[in-house]
Scaffold this active site. Structure first.
Site, PDB file in Angstrom:
ATOM      1  N   ARG A  33     -10.757   3.539  -2.589  1.00 61.28           N
ATOM      2  CA  ARG A  33      -9.693   2.764  -3.233  1.00 61.28           C
ATOM      3  C   ARG A  33      -9.929   1.265  -3.089  1.00 61.28           C
ATOM      4  O   ARG A  33      -8.977   0.477  -2.995  1.00 61.28           O
ATOM      5  CB  ARG A  33      -8.314   3.141  -2.699  1.00 61.28           C
ATOM      6  CG  ARG A  33      -7.892   4.557  -3.069  1.00 61.28           C
ATOM      7  CD  ARG A  33      -6.432   4.808  -2.699  1.00 61.28           C
ATOM      8  NE  ARG A  33      -6.110   6.231  -2.843  1.00 61.28           N
ATOM      9  CZ  ARG A  33      -5.250   6.886  -2.084  1.00 61.28           C
ATOM     10  NH1 ARG A  33      -4.622   6.255  -1.110  1.00 61.28           N
ATOM     11  NH2 ARG A  33      -5.017   8.159  -2.281  1.00 61.28           N
ATOM     12  N   ARG A  37      -4.543  -1.471  -5.929  1.00 59.13           N
ATOM     13  CA  ARG A  37      -3.316  -2.233  -5.719  1.00 59.13           C
ATOM     14  C   ARG A  37      -3.414  -3.324  -4.668  1.00 59.13           C
ATOM     15  O   ARG A  37      -2.570  -4.206  -4.618  1.00 59.13           O
ATOM     16  CB  ARG A  37      -2.189  -1.264  -5.342  1.00 59.13           C
ATOM     17  CG  ARG A  37      -1.811  -0.326  -6.462  1.00 59.13           C
ATOM     18  CD  ARG A  37      -0.881   0.767  -5.980  1.00 59.13           C
ATOM     19  NE  ARG A  37      -1.553   1.671  -5.055  1.00 59.13           N
ATOM     20  CZ  ARG A  37      -0.932   2.673  -4.429  1.00 59.13           C
ATOM     21  NH1 ARG A  37       0.362   2.866  -4.604  1.00 59.13           N
ATOM     22  NH2 ARG A  37      -1.611   3.462  -3.613  1.00 59.13           N
ATOM     23  N   ARG A  46      -3.829  -4.742 -14.798  1.00 54.75           N
ATOM     24  CA  ARG A  46      -3.187  -3.474 -15.109  1.00 54.75           C
ATOM     25  C   ARG A  46      -1.774  -3.638 -15.664  1.00 54.75           C
ATOM     26  O   ARG A  46      -1.180  -2.661 -16.146  1.00 54.75           O
ATOM     27  CB  ARG A  46      -3.107  -2.614 -13.839  1.00 54.75           C
ATOM     28  CG  ARG A  46      -4.237  -1.654 -13.588  1.00 54.75           C
ATOM     29  CD  ARG A  46      -4.213  -0.413 -14.473  1.00 54.75           C
ATOM     30  NE  ARG A  46      -2.883   0.165 -14.596  1.00 54.75           N
ATOM     31  CZ  ARG A  46      -2.304   0.935 -13.691  1.00 54.75           C
ATOM     32  NH1 ARG A  46      -2.935   1.248 -12.577  1.00 54.75           N
ATOM     33  NH2 ARG A  46      -1.091   1.413 -13.896  1.00 54.75           N
ATOM     34  N   ASP A  82      -9.309   8.702 -11.885  1.00 52.73           N
ATOM     35  CA  ASP A  82      -8.312   9.470 -11.145  1.00 52.73           C
ATOM     36  C   ASP A  82      -8.734  10.930 -11.158  1.00 52.73           C
ATOM     37  O   ASP A  82      -9.320  11.399 -12.140  1.00 52.73           O
ATOM     38  CB  ASP A  82      -6.924   9.323 -11.765  1.00 52.73           C
ATOM     39  CG  ASP A  82      -5.858   9.922 -10.864  1.00 52.73           C
ATOM     40  OD1 ASP A  82      -5.583  11.135 -11.013  1.00 52.73           O
ATOM     41  OD2 ASP A  82      -5.319   9.202 -10.007  1.00 52.73           O
ATOM     42  N   TYR A 157      -2.388  20.391  -7.271  1.00 50.52           N
ATOM     43  CA  TYR A 157      -1.528  19.649  -8.196  1.00 50.52           C
ATOM     44  C   TYR A 157      -1.043  20.545  -9.326  1.00 50.52           C
ATOM     45  O   TYR A 157       0.124  20.478  -9.735  1.00 50.52           O
ATOM     46  CB  TYR A 157      -2.276  18.435  -8.752  1.00 50.52           C
ATOM     47  CG  TYR A 157      -2.431  17.313  -7.758  1.00 50.52           C
ATOM     48  CD1 TYR A 157      -1.326  16.604  -7.293  1.00 50.52           C
ATOM     49  CD2 TYR A 157      -3.681  16.970  -7.260  1.00 50.52           C
ATOM     50  CE1 TYR A 157      -1.457  15.587  -6.372  1.00 50.52           C
ATOM     51  CE2 TYR A 157      -3.832  15.947  -6.335  1.00 50.52           C
ATOM     52  CZ  TYR A 157      -2.718  15.262  -5.897  1.00 50.52           C
ATOM     53  OH  TYR A 157      -2.851  14.262  -4.970  1.00 50.52           O
TER      54      TYR A 157
END
Length: 350
Positions: A33, A37, A46, A82, A157
């Site tokens: 990552r 963010r 973004r 992702d 998921y």
């Protein structure tokens, strides 16, 4: 070991050499990552674009993937993507909700649901090849790591309908419907292999398979019900000569098995010291990891002490790629990551 020659190509980079257990000029560094963010430039880029839309825009993928390489001087880029993207591209209704994660509109709960899943075909991945080729051209001798989610984690998921702490529905389905479970993971392994092949064929120099939630399984269940499908993903790369990295969270009890999936490098989370991880993994695979991401929120002296500890504990491994034990936390100061990369390079220069 004698120092490695300066890299003129990604195939001879410190990252690829460490993955293969060859001499390196210094321990290579990248951060899971690392694009995301924690970077103000990422948040600005973004703004107004959903995660899944950004992952399918070659220009955005290229710029976001390059941002941490420029800022931190890390030794590899990892494709901005992702784990659910192959499922979305194939036609599944999945949304990544901020603060929650992937949410599946129609979870897999029955045998019929498994058989109704759409297949991913290479023709749907044109955007991916475009992005990877653009990145390889921009990165020059810096390697690009390809990226995919492992079958078990994707299955969680699909069955849970979103993130879960207990993964109870997933495990109940695994136990109660063994044939359908096997078909589900077979389909997901084909999808992951297709996704990775597209990246390698466009120029990625290594791949990482993320099995984020495999740590919820016993070693026996992992070996019988999951490992063969992760093996199928790596086997699906065929003769493509790129190092394979395999990473999961909470997988200390699974480490002897994780490498058996076909990995050249086993990613280690922060729960197992690297010297002990090397013992569990064995002498024929390199290690990646494993600074606790939370350490990066501590004071400077603490960060430096913990970085030195990780470097020291990796000394007996066949090869070492410095990384975190999981992804960069959103509140991390980017300057700390830059200092960590520089410190590892300083400590390990040969």
């Amino acid at each position: 070991m004698s120092p490695a020659p300066a890299s003129a190509s990604p195939a001879d980079s410190d990252l690829v050499r460490a993955a293969r257990g060859l001499p390196v000029g210094r321990t290579p560094v990248w951060f899971m990552r690392q694009a995301g963010r924690s970077l103000p430039e990422y948040r600005a880029l973004r703004a107004g674009t959903s995660m899944l839309a950004a992952c399918q825009d070659p220009d955005l993928v290229t710029e976001i993937t390059l941002q941490p390489v420029r800022r931190h001087q890390v030794d590899a880029a990892i494709l901005f993507s992702d784990i659910v993207l192959p499922l979305v591209v194939a036609g599944m209704d999945i949304e990544i909700k901020p603060g929650i994660g992937p949410v599946v509109a129609n979870p897999v709960r029955t045998v019929a649901d498994v058989d109704a899943l759409p297949d991913l075909v290479p023709e749907q991945l044109g955007f991916l090849g475009t992005a990877v080729r653009s990145l390889v051209a921009e990165l020059g001798p810096t390697p690009l790591i390809g990226f995919a989610g492992a079958p078990f984690t994707l299955a969680t998921y699909l069955i849970e309908g979103g993130p879960s702490k207990e993964h109870a529905r997933t495990k109940a389905f695994m136990y109660a419907e063994p044939e359908a479970w096997s078909r589900l993971l077979q389909r997901l392994s084909l999808s992951a292999a297709t996704f990775l092949r597209a990246q390698v064929d466009a120029g990625a120099s290594a791949v990482q398979l993320f099995d984020s939630w495999a740590g919820v399984l016993s070693a026996a269940d992992y070996a019988e019900r999951v490992l063969p499908h992760s093996q199928a993903v790596f086997a699906g790369l065929g003769e493509r000569d790129v190092p394979r990295i395999h990473f999961g969270v909470g997988t200390g009890e699974l480490l002897p098995l994780i490498g058996d999936a076909g990995a050249d490098v086993v990613g280690i989370d922060w729960r197992v010291p690297l010297d002990e991880a090397a013992r569990r993994v064995g002498p024929h695979r390199s290690l990646q990891g494993n600074l606790d991401p939370a350490v990066l929120l501590a004071d400077r002296d603490t960060v430096e002490r913990e970085v030195r500890r990780v470097v020291r504990q990796a000394e007996g491994a066949r090869g070492h790629i410095f990384n975190l034990g999981h992804g960069v936390l959103p509140d991390t100061d980017p300057d700390v990551l830059t200092r960590v990369a520089a410190l590892v390079h300083e400590l390990t220069a040969r």
